[in-house]
Design an enzyme around this catalytic site. Sequence first.
Site, PDB file in Angstrom:
ATOM      1  N   ASP A   6       0.923  -1.224  -0.040  1.00 30.47           N
ATOM      2  CA  ASP A   6       0.179  -0.075   0.067  1.00 30.47           C
ATOM      3  C   ASP A   6       1.030   1.266   0.053  1.00 30.47           C
ATOM      4  O   ASP A   6       1.545   1.560   0.968  1.00 30.47           O
ATOM      5  CB  ASP A   6      -0.824   0.008   1.336  1.00 30.47           C
ATOM      6  CG  ASP A   6      -1.580   1.380   1.521  1.00 30.47           C
ATOM      7  OD1 ASP A   6      -1.834   2.365   0.718  1.00 30.47           O
ATOM      8  OD2 ASP A   6      -2.404   1.467   2.468  1.00 30.47           O
ATOM      9  N   ASP A 168     -12.894   5.875   2.368  1.00 31.73           N
ATOM     10  CA  ASP A 168     -11.334   5.947   2.607  1.00 31.73           C
ATOM     11  C   ASP A 168     -11.017   7.330   2.976  1.00 31.73           C
ATOM     12  O   ASP A 168     -11.010   8.374   1.887  1.00 31.73           O
ATOM     13  CB  ASP A 168     -10.661   5.574   1.434  1.00 31.73           C
ATOM     14  CG  ASP A 168      -8.999   5.599   1.612  1.00 31.73           C
ATOM     15  OD1 ASP A 168      -8.740   6.184   2.702  1.00 31.73           O
ATOM     16  OD2 ASP A 168      -8.467   5.305   0.386  1.00 31.73           O
TER      17      ASP A 168
END
Length: 561
Positions: A6, A168
């Site tokens: 990520d 998010d």
Amino acid sequence: MIIGIDLGTTNSLAAYFNGDRPEIIPNRLGKKLTPSVVSVDEEGNVYVGETARERMSLYPETVAQNFKRSMGTEREYLLSGRKFKPEELSSLVLRALKEDAEAFLGEPVTEAVISVPAYFDDRRRKATRRAGELAGLKVERMISEPTAAAVAYGLYDKTRDTRFLVFDLGGGTFDVSILELYHNILEVRAVAGDNYLGGEDFTEIMAKLFMHKSGLQLQDLNEKEQIRLYRQAEKAKCAISDETEVTMSFLYKEETKEETITYREYEEGCEELLQKIREPVKKSLADAGLKLGDIDDVLLIGGATRLSIVRDFLIRLFRKFPDTKMNPDETVALGAAVQAAMKERREEVKEVILTDVCAFTLGTEIVVEYGEGRLESGRFCPIIERNTVIPASRTERLYTAMDNQDKVRIRVLQGESRFARNNLYLGEIDVKVPKAPKGQEAVDVTYTYDINSLLEVEVKVVSTGTIEKMVIKGEDNQMTDDEIKKRMEELSYLKTQPRDYEENRLVLLRAERTYEETLGERRKKLDHYITAFEAALDKGDHDGILKAREALNDILEEENE
Ligand code: AMP
């Protein structure tokens, strides 16, 4: 071994599949999160992560952060006189993650699945892939962050079809994605977001409340003081919840200022930000043709979803509790690791088909006719609309706008504006048409957009059957393999530090900063421990260094509480 990464705006993480489940790989300091911050000093030493972040307040001109936001652009960062592109800085973060993963796993890591925001266009995805290559990683697959989150939550394992929304909220960006699972297909249905909204805005509100209460003005503070104030504000922001109020203190010109901020005050201050959050939620639902009540689950990712204010707001909005069983910082990396395992065709994970959507509308420029033959040129005609599931193919028939027109020009554009000039130009293609009165000749324009963001444009003249085609790979300053190799070599001169050295540097930097922030007896005491640690480092005696470092660390913990 293929790892999952990520590559975040604020923090980056790596994960691997341990045969049973995905697991985060700790970095060289034993931490799971590596701040996406890079610092390069005059001698060409590279610092990545926490060490680089510590250097921020001491040597700001050597540090870069938030470069993910500029991925795919020509922006350059100047660090100690050397120039870096965003993907090069990202490659230094990836290199640190790769090295740490290799040390932890005890084997070479040459491949990775890297997550990217769902709205990343082709140019930004290519820049991300290049960052991987510069770090010596083959990036076979990029997974969109919401899909990775859904995979980590195991939602792809559900037996019934489900619709869910991935919320998010990171440090500087906000994305909403709606996903749908049916049979074995996990599909992103719609994405929306705000590139200028994130946890940092909530920090700013806290800092402003504090300044307002204590009568400080931002212009009274120098750069270092501002950085310190924001650090204190961030701490206060993370500490405040609906059951607590928070006391924030800040050392200003030899005086410690202290103010208490209540949850109510903070909530009021954040009202505008919460309203901003509503917009992309509404837009993504509208694009997916859904209502709030159609959402089965709400998944939270991004550090700022830990804020009570945000959680309370979401509960009110969706009238249900979001799914919080996973750590919002780790979800995406874990999902990328599961995807890596799927790629390796590991038996332990069920394979699912992951699809994506096209994040922007693709269309062309047209002339529109109003009544009485009034023509207006420069208008945009959408062909593949945003949030269409890809691969997708759409055809639009366009007619000649003038008498005796002998060619049609298709300008390929990307964007949402009604006006062609406001959208991004990707390329153009001309075809000849037989001369005729206006409106009698026509072309069929077909756009085909595939999962790798390649756009194929086909223009067919209806009367003659002539076909012209072009493939647009996205406007990109593609580097050749040789250029990548050359830049890799250049970057390899920048040395990361061995683990021990890095830990020592970090403690010293933190000590230097804390020294600047304290006064009187506390400062003297700190000085004593720093000197002892430096003496131990000079002597080079391993046990002595460890002992002195631990002692200094204890004092720093106390001071930075
Ligand atoms: P990310 O980009 O996902 O790493 O998110 C970073 C943002 O999350 C920053 O603005 C942090 O201040 C924020 N954050 C991290 N932990 C917390 C917490 N416990 N409470 C509130 N915000 C947090």
